[in-house]
Design a protein around this motif. Structure first.
Motif, PDB file in Angstrom:
ATOM      1  N   PHE A   1     -46.263  77.421  58.630  1.00 54.09           N
ATOM      2  CA  PHE A   1     -45.370  76.405  58.071  1.00 54.09           C
ATOM      3  C   PHE A   1     -43.934  76.910  57.967  1.00 54.09           C
ATOM      4  O   PHE A   1     -42.995  76.165  58.235  1.00 54.09           O
ATOM      5  CB  PHE A   1     -45.878  75.916  56.715  1.00 54.09           C
ATOM      6  CG  PHE A   1     -47.072  75.022  56.836  1.00 54.09           C
ATOM      7  CD1 PHE A   1     -46.996  73.828  57.540  1.00 54.09           C
ATOM      8  CD2 PHE A   1     -48.283  75.356  56.254  1.00 54.09           C
ATOM      9  CE1 PHE A   1     -48.093  72.988  57.666  1.00 54.09           C
ATOM     10  CE2 PHE A   1     -49.379  74.529  56.368  1.00 54.09           C
ATOM     11  CZ  PHE A   1     -49.292  73.340  57.073  1.00 54.09           C
TER      12      PHE A   1
ATOM     13  N   ILE B   1     -46.885  70.029  55.003  1.00 52.85           N
ATOM     14  CA  ILE B   1     -47.891  70.954  54.475  1.00 52.85           C
ATOM     15  C   ILE B   1     -49.135  70.186  54.031  1.00 52.85           C
ATOM     16  O   ILE B   1     -50.263  70.558  54.384  1.00 52.85           O
ATOM     17  CB  ILE B   1     -47.303  71.799  53.324  1.00 52.85           C
ATOM     18  CG1 ILE B   1     -46.256  72.769  53.879  1.00 52.85           C
ATOM     19  CG2 ILE B   1     -48.396  72.549  52.576  1.00 52.85           C
ATOM     20  CD1 ILE B   1     -45.442  73.486  52.823  1.00 52.85           C
TER      21      ILE B   1
ATOM     22  N   THR C   1     -52.279  71.127  56.585  1.00 50.80           N
ATOM     23  CA  THR C   1     -52.866  72.388  56.116  1.00 50.80           C
ATOM     24  C   THR C   1     -54.311  72.557  56.568  1.00 50.80           C
ATOM     25  O   THR C   1     -54.697  73.611  57.067  1.00 50.80           O
ATOM     26  CB  THR C   1     -52.765  72.522  54.584  1.00 50.80           C
ATOM     27  OG1 THR C   1     -51.392  72.593  54.232  1.00 50.80           O
ATOM     28  CG2 THR C   1     -53.487  73.762  54.085  1.00 50.80           C
TER      29      THR C   1
ATOM     30  N   GLU D   1     -42.926  69.335  52.365  1.00 52.32           N
ATOM     31  CA  GLU D   1     -44.144  69.245  51.555  1.00 52.32           C
ATOM     32  C   GLU D   1     -45.150  68.283  52.201  1.00 52.32           C
ATOM     33  O   GLU D   1     -46.341  68.540  52.206  1.00 52.32           O
ATOM     34  CB  GLU D   1     -43.807  68.762  50.140  1.00 52.32           C
ATOM     35  CG  GLU D   1     -43.173  69.810  49.272  1.00 52.32           C
ATOM     36  CD  GLU D   1     -44.148  70.859  48.790  1.00 52.32           C
ATOM     37  OE1 GLU D   1     -45.336  70.546  48.561  1.00 52.32           O
ATOM     38  OE2 GLU D   1     -43.722  72.019  48.662  1.00 52.32           O
TER      39      GLU D   1
END
Length: 191
Positions: free
Chosen positions: A66, A34, A38, A31
């Motif tokens: 990802f 990301i 991103t 996470e």
């Protein structure tokens, strides 16, 4: 999921720690990856795909990058590249694969195309050729200058952040970017 998000927001990982935790299949680290990358990955995928793909395809490409990073993390070698560069390389190849796939699946009937203005089409053609030439020139730069250019002009990073990342003075970064722009300008004038 909210607990993971709060935990991710509170964490900062070094590159080595992030890679190690992803290799151990740590969802919090995933996470964090990301959340951290991103914007950068989306921007590169958008630059490669925007002309021929809808926003949904670009978002799907980013998600696939990802997923690839999660699956292929064992292939990452810190001695060859930093993690950020590795993600950009994954993005480039994934976006190019999407673009190739679109070309195969995108058969257009010429009668369905409405041509509004010949000048616009010609202008778009030359802009695309210029972009391709500029990318060839940038790719011919030395590694540091090439990365500075990509991070400044494709990723939109601030010069102060680049100076810190490359351990250079702001003036040195400005000079390298100025020299690169001059090379690009001169190369485009002679072709």
């Amino acid at each position: 999921m909210k607990g993971i998000r709060r935990e991710v927001e509170a964490l900062e990982y070094s590159q080595a720690e992030l890679v190690r935790r992803i290799k151990n299949k740590d969802m919090v680290a995933y996470e964090h990856m990301i959340n951290t990358y991103t914007k950068m990955i989306y921007y590169l995928a958008y630059n490669i795909l925007s002309a021929a793909h809808p926003k949904e395809d670009i978002e799907e490409c980013v998600a696939d990058v990802f997923l690839d990073a999660w699956i292929k993390i064992a292939e990452f070698d810190e001695t060859k590249a930093n993690f950020r560069t590795w993600l950009l390389i994954l993005t480039k190849y994934k976006a190019l694969a999407y673009r190739r796939q679109n070309k195969k699946n995108n058969i257009v009937n010429i009668e369905d195309i409405e041509i509004k203005d010949d000048i616009d089409i010609e202008k778009q053609f030359f802009l695309r050729k210029d972009q391709e030439q500029v990318m060839k020139i940038i790719n011919s730069f030395q590694k540091t200058d090439r990365e500075l250019f990509v991070r400044r002009f494709l990723m939109g990073e601030k010069i102060s952040d680049l100076a810190r990342a490359f351990n250079l003075s702001r003036a040195a970064v400005d000079n390298r970017l100025l020299r690169g722009r001059k090379i690009i300008k001169e190369s485009l004038q002679y072709e």
